[in-house]
Design an enzyme around this catalytic site. Structure first.
Site, PDB file in Angstrom:
ATOM      1  N   ALA A  62      36.783  67.170   1.024  1.00  0.00           N
ATOM      2  CA  ALA A  62      35.674  67.199   0.470  1.00  0.00           C
ATOM      3  C   ALA A  62      34.723  67.298   1.574  1.00  0.00           C
ATOM      4  O   ALA A  62      34.941  67.286   3.155  1.00  0.00           O
ATOM      5  CB  ALA A  62      35.846  65.928   0.359  1.00  0.00           C
ATOM      6  N   GLY A 101      40.685  68.213  -0.355  1.00  0.00           N
ATOM      7  CA  GLY A 101      39.464  68.702  -2.253  1.00  0.00           C
ATOM      8  C   GLY A 101      40.089  70.101  -1.966  1.00  0.00           C
ATOM      9  O   GLY A 101      39.692  70.570  -3.416  1.00  0.00           O
ATOM     10  N   GLU A 104      43.371  71.184  -3.055  1.00  0.00           N
ATOM     11  CA  GLU A 104      42.689  70.096  -4.764  1.00  0.00           C
ATOM     12  C   GLU A 104      42.098  71.069  -5.527  1.00  0.00           C
ATOM     13  O   GLU A 104      42.916  70.922  -7.027  1.00  0.00           O
ATOM     14  CB  GLU A 104      42.943  68.436  -4.825  1.00  0.00           C
ATOM     15  N   GLU A 124      44.258  64.054   4.586  1.00  0.00           N
ATOM     16  CA  GLU A 124      43.714  62.734   4.360  1.00  0.00           C
ATOM     17  C   GLU A 124      44.180  61.975   5.065  1.00  0.00           C
ATOM     18  O   GLU A 124      42.614  61.027   5.542  1.00  0.00           O
ATOM     19  CB  GLU A 124      43.359  62.716   2.265  1.00  0.00           C
TER      20      GLU A 124
HETATM   21  C1  3H9 Z   1      39.286  65.134   0.941  1.00  0.00           C
HETATM   22  O1  3H9 Z   1      38.980  66.609   1.188  1.00  0.00           O
HETATM   23  C2  3H9 Z   1      39.152  63.894   0.295  1.00  0.00           C
HETATM   24  C3  3H9 Z   1      39.306  64.867  -0.774  1.00  0.00           C
HETATM   25  O2  3H9 Z   1      40.979  64.580  -1.539  1.00  0.00           O
HETATM   26  C4  3H9 Z   1      38.970  64.158  -2.515  1.00  0.00           C
HETATM   27  C5  3H9 Z   1      37.851  63.947  -2.532  1.00  0.00           C
HETATM   28  C6  3H9 Z   1      37.147  63.353  -3.467  1.00  0.00           C
HETATM   29  N1  3H9 Z   1      33.018  68.176   5.955  1.00  0.00           N
HETATM   30  O3  3H9 Z   1      36.253  71.822  13.013  1.00  0.00           O
HETATM   31  P1  3H9 Z   1      35.223  72.780  13.428  1.00  0.00           P
HETATM   32  C7  3H9 Z   1      31.974  70.060  10.290  1.00  0.00           C
HETATM   33  S1  3H9 Z   1      38.627  64.309   3.455  1.00  0.00           S
HETATM   34  C8  3H9 Z   1      32.363  67.720   6.775  1.00  0.00           C
HETATM   35  O4  3H9 Z   1      34.404  72.621  14.825  1.00  0.00           O
HETATM   36  P2  3H9 Z   1      37.408  74.969  12.955  1.00  0.00           P
HETATM   37  C9  3H9 Z   1      32.655  70.027  11.836  1.00  0.00           C
HETATM   38  O5  3H9 Z   1      32.070  68.388  11.785  1.00  0.00           O
HETATM   39  C10 3H9 Z   1      38.644  66.207   3.764  1.00  0.00           C
HETATM   40  N2  3H9 Z   1      32.215  68.208   7.927  1.00  0.00           N
HETATM   41  O6  3H9 Z   1      35.938  74.214  13.442  1.00  0.00           O
HETATM   42  C11 3H9 Z   1      32.035  70.967  13.074  1.00  0.00           C
HETATM   43  O7  3H9 Z   1      30.415  70.667  12.495  1.00  0.00           O
HETATM   44  P3  3H9 Z   1      29.608  71.301  14.103  1.00  0.00           P
HETATM   45  C12 3H9 Z   1      40.091  67.063   4.214  1.00  0.00           C
HETATM   46  C13 3H9 Z   1      33.293  69.297   8.491  1.00  0.00           C
HETATM   47  O8  3H9 Z   1      37.261  76.315  12.892  1.00  0.00           O
HETATM   48  C14 3H9 Z   1      31.972  72.434  11.666  1.00  0.00           C
HETATM   49  O9  3H9 Z   1      32.331  71.820  10.481  1.00  0.00           O
HETATM   50  N3  3H9 Z   1      39.517  68.206   4.785  1.00  0.00           N
HETATM   51  C15 3H9 Z   1      33.984  68.941   6.959  1.00  0.00           C
HETATM   52  O10 3H9 Z   1      37.632  74.537  14.284  1.00  0.00           O
HETATM   53  C16 3H9 Z   1      33.077  73.015  12.445  1.00  0.00           C
HETATM   54  O11 3H9 Z   1      34.401  72.451  12.576  1.00  0.00           O
HETATM   55  C17 3H9 Z   1      39.673  67.581   6.383  1.00  0.00           C
HETATM   56  O12 3H9 Z   1      40.231  66.963   6.958  1.00  0.00           O
HETATM   57  C18 3H9 Z   1      34.476  68.500   6.378  1.00  0.00           C
HETATM   58  N4  3H9 Z   1      35.263  68.313   5.630  1.00  0.00           N
HETATM   59  O13 3H9 Z   1      38.154  74.460  11.960  1.00  0.00           O
HETATM   60  C19 3H9 Z   1      39.550  69.261   7.037  1.00  0.00           C
HETATM   61  N5  3H9 Z   1      34.841  69.507   7.955  1.00  0.00           N
HETATM   62  O14 3H9 Z   1      29.399  72.244  13.733  1.00  0.00           O
HETATM   63  C20 3H9 Z   1      38.967  68.900   8.217  1.00  0.00           C
HETATM   64  C21 3H9 Z   1      34.759  70.137   9.217  1.00  0.00           C
HETATM   65  O15 3H9 Z   1      28.438  70.390  13.319  1.00  0.00           O
HETATM   66  N6  3H9 Z   1      38.107  69.590   9.091  1.00  0.00           N
HETATM   67  N7  3H9 Z   1      33.450  69.785   9.232  1.00  0.00           N
HETATM   68  O16 3H9 Z   1      29.745  70.040  15.341  1.00  0.00           O
HETATM   69  C22 3H9 Z   1      38.906  70.790   9.486  1.00  0.00           C
HETATM   70  O17 3H9 Z   1      40.485  70.727  10.216  1.00  0.00           O
HETATM   71  C23 3H9 Z   1      38.261  72.569  10.715  1.00  0.00           C
HETATM   72  O18 3H9 Z   1      37.058  72.290  10.344  1.00  0.00           O
HETATM   73  C24 3H9 Z   1      38.255  73.421   9.934  1.00  0.00           C
HETATM   74  C25 3H9 Z   1      37.704  74.382  11.178  1.00  0.00           C
HETATM   75  C26 3H9 Z   1      40.464  73.438   9.979  1.00  0.00           C
HETATM   76  C27 3H9 Z   1      38.710  73.481   8.681  1.00  0.00           C
END
Ligand code: 3H9
Length: 647
Positions: A62, A101, A104, A124
């Site tokens: 999400a 998400g 999901e 999450e």
């Molecule tokens: C969820 O999904 C809830 C659902 O179950 C229900 C919904 C109803 N959103 O980490 P990076 C941005 S909860 C917005 O350096 P990498 C981050 O801020 C979510 N922005 O990259 C950064 O921005 P900026 C569950 C996001 O390649 C840029 O992307 N998911 C999100 O080292 C790059 O990020 C997670 O918790 C996001 N969800 O790693 C996953 N994610 O460039 C969280 C990232 O402006 N994310 N950004 O500074 C990660 O674990 C890592 O970003 C990922 C890539 C492994 C994907």
């Protein structure tokens, strides 16, 4: 540029999501996918749909930045149900990470194909929430309750191979993912389709299973609420009908989304992502770091070498004598051997990492190194002698760093040619484990050197925080005030064990006194003695009294507590009470929350002073220092976040 595009490969439609940077499920993306289902359902030429993503990853979840706002349609659970109920089977083609998400959505698809280096997971709980679009309800139906509990309550992702073995994905692919997924789709169409995940049965375990999981999760969570709430959702999912479990999960998700803990964890999430790329350095190209050297092979030096090796850099260890070189190399080998015996790496990996370190007593060996980190004894003259050698033998553009924790780097750099390449890099012990890296420039440090060390931090997967020069930089300065305040409470009659219990209750793994017993009281004592010898007025602390009585902590069988020889369990000490009785004026009685509030307020007050003096740039930087260097509970957001309303 639309976030969702549709292409055709004969009877297979390929839906491509392109929503940089991580294909997060923004409202526009949800809407795009919602419409794609309708378009493809209506197209008689289409037999199956491959869902694939552009850029670095599959849908990473999400959009966390939307969490503070009212939910907007189409809601994610409805979108997942719509994909699952589509007239044609959807196949998720996963590269990078399918998280939250994103996973999901993948579970709404009839099949999941992933590249070998992909990961899947439900992180999450690390954001203080539970999955909100069927993660806790579909995962047990896809892979069984045990797998689902591990995935959703730990928040840790699984590699494609492990996910495949667990039944979370159907095939692991190599090479061109789109081709592999399209071929998989054709093969799948030739056979009867499996049931959608929501229609599959789930075997509910008995009460004992839930009891044991609950016990383990409460212990691991250390006060974080989300893991237990995720477990409750999973139990509901195992015991109730699909629709009821979906409603329960959604209700829990919405409840937690607005919680204080989720707010704190989102703050940490964004702070961690901002830290490695400071805005001021965005335009400054870092120098390449392809090789490194460390001077000093003690505990700290060996830990730094292990961190550099784990990031793939060849490392030279410099020591004064051959025996010290041998000892240093053995320290490094021990780190990797232990990792191999714990199963976190194979014996072959451990050997390769160890073999990538060469030892020498000759500084001339460093003539080609891109980076040298000094990690010798905390003595200004010893350090200056090291940098005199480095100045003579290293390339004029090699980055040279001191790992001092207390000395003034401006005094260390004096006389070094090309001082623009010099700065402080303060690692935390064990340096191969602890995430924090304080980066301490001196006035001469160039922006390029600074940018290079932030790039180094990214390579080492550390959390870098820039600190100005003051005694103890950010972290140790706050630690000093925290310890002094804890001693202050003891002087007022609060029992030592109550202070520790209060901080554990707040979410720390250990209280301030237990932690000192573990690390040794003598380190800070010697530093205070040094300052006294240099003529500074440093008041006698309670810790000084204990060290003078030979109580340096666990290693001497006693510090703030007594310890039996074979046990690390702290036992309140009558001897300590005798030693300190003249300093204690009983009278104050405080409940645990009041003790914790008082001490966290002190940390935040020191943090505020650090900000006012320009030693740290933002309150979030201070929070990161405390969380990644000093065990501050992540779900509290750090001392500055936790006290923001009170400051
Ligand atoms: C969820 O999904 C809830 C659902 O179950 C229900 C919904 C109803 N959103 O980490 P990076 C941005 S909860 C917005 O350096 P990498 C981050 O801020 C979510 N922005 O990259 C950064 O921005 P900026 C569950 C996001 O390649 C840029 O992307 N998911 C999100 O080292 C790059 O990020 C997670 O918790 C996001 N969800 O790693 C996953 N994610 O460039 C969280 C990232 O402006 N994310 N950004 O500074 C990660 O674990 C890592 O970003 C990922 C890539 C492994 C994907």
């Amino acid at each position: 540029m639309p976030v969702v595009t549709i292409a055709r490969d004969q009877e297979i439609a390929v839906v491509t999501v392109d929503n940089p940077p991580v294909n997060a499920l923004s409202q526009a993306l949800r809407q795009g996918l919602w419409e794609a289902v309708a378009t493809l359902d209506a197209d008689p030429q289409v037999a199956a749909v491959v869902l694939i993503c552009a850029g670095r990853t599959f849908i990473a979840g999400a959009d966390v930045s939307e969490f503070g706002k009212p939910p907007m349609e189409p809601h994610l659970p409805d979108l997942v149900a719509r994909i699952e109920g589509a007239a044609k089977p959807w196949i998720a083609a996963i590269h990078g990470s399918a998280l939250g998400g994103g996973f999901e959505v993948a579970m709404g698809c009839r099949f999941r194909v992933a590249l070998t280096d992909a990961t899947v997971g439900l992180p999450e709980v690390t954001l203080g929430i539970v999955p909100g679009a069927g993660g806790t309800v579909r995962t047990p139906r896809l892979a069984g309750v045990e797998v689902a509990v591990d995935l959703a309550t730990s928040g840790k992702p699984l590699s494609a191979e492990k996910a495949h073995n667990a039944g979370l994905i159907d095939a692991v692919a190599q090479g061109d993912l789109r081709e592999a997924a399209t071929a998989f789709a054709r093969m799948a169409l030739a056979k009867p389709l499996p049931q959608p995940v929501s229609a599959r049965p789930v075997v509910a375990p008995g009460a004992q299973f839930w009891f044991e999981k609950e016990k383990a999760i409460v212990k691991a969570a250390k006060g974080a609420a989300a893991p237990m709430r995720a477990l409750a959702c999973l139990r509901y999912a195992a015991e109730a009908a699909f629709g009821e479990a979906m409603a329960y999960e959604r209700e829990t998700f919405l409840d937690l989304r607005g919680s204080e803990q989720a707010d704190a964890l989102r703050h940490v999430f964004f702070a961690e992502r901002a830290a490695p790329r400071p805005a001021a350095l965005r335009e400054v190209e870092p120098q390449p770091i392809r090789s490194a050297a460390v001077v000093g092979g003690g505990t700290m030096g060996a830990g730094i070498i292990a961190a550099l090796r784990a990031a793939g850099l060849p490392v030279i260890l410099i020591e004064r004598e051959d025996e010290a070189v041998t000892r240093g190399l053995a320290n490094v080998a021990q780190i990797f051997d232990r990792a191999a015996s714990r199963g976190t790496m194979s014996a072959a990996q451990a050997q390769a990492l160890t073999e990538g370190v060469t030892g020498s007593t000759e500084y001339a060996r460093l003539s080609k190194a891109d980076l040298v980190i000094e990690a010798v004894f905390e003595d200004i003259e010893v350090k200056r002698a090291v940098f005199a050698q480095l100045g003579r033998h290293c390339r004029p553009d090699a980055v040279l760093a001191t790992n001092t924790s207390y000395l003034d780097p401006r005094l260390i750099v004096e006389g070094l040619p090309n001082p623009e390449r010099f700065l402080g890099l303060h690692f935390f012990s064990p340096a191969n484990v602890m995430k924090l890296l304080e980066i301490v420039p001196v006035p001469e440090t160039s922006a390029r050197t600074l940018s290079t060390t932030f790039a180094l931090a990214r390579l080492l997967k550390k959390v870098p925080v820039q600190a100005g020069i003051c005694e103890g930089f950010i972290g140790n300065r706050i630690l000093k005030r925290y310890r002094a305040a804890a001693e202050g409470l003891v002087r007022q009659g609060v029992p030592i064990a109550e202070v520790d219990a209060a901080m554990r209750g707040y979410g720390f793994a250990m209280g301030p006194f237990e932690a000192q017993d573990l690390g040794g009281l003598d380190i800070a004592f010697l530093q205070r003695e040094g300052a006294r010898a240099a003529g500074q007025l440093v008041p006698e602390t309670l810790g000084d009294i204990l060290v003078r009585a030979g109580r340096k902590g666990q290693k001497t069988g006693g510090g703030w507590y007594d310890y039996t020889l074979d046990e690390r369990r702290p036992v309140p000490s009558a001897t300590v009470m005798e030693l300190l009785c003249a300093e204690i004026t009983p009278g104050v009685e405080l409940a645990h929350p009041a003790i914790a509030t008082a001490l966290v307020n002190e940390m935040a007050a020191e943090g505020q002073a650090i900000l006012d003096e320009g030693i740290a740039d933002t309150p979030a930087d201070i929070d990161l220092v405390e969380i990644h260097g000093y065990g501050f509970p992540r779900w509290r957001g750090g001392p500055m976040f936790a006290t923001r309303a009170r400051r």
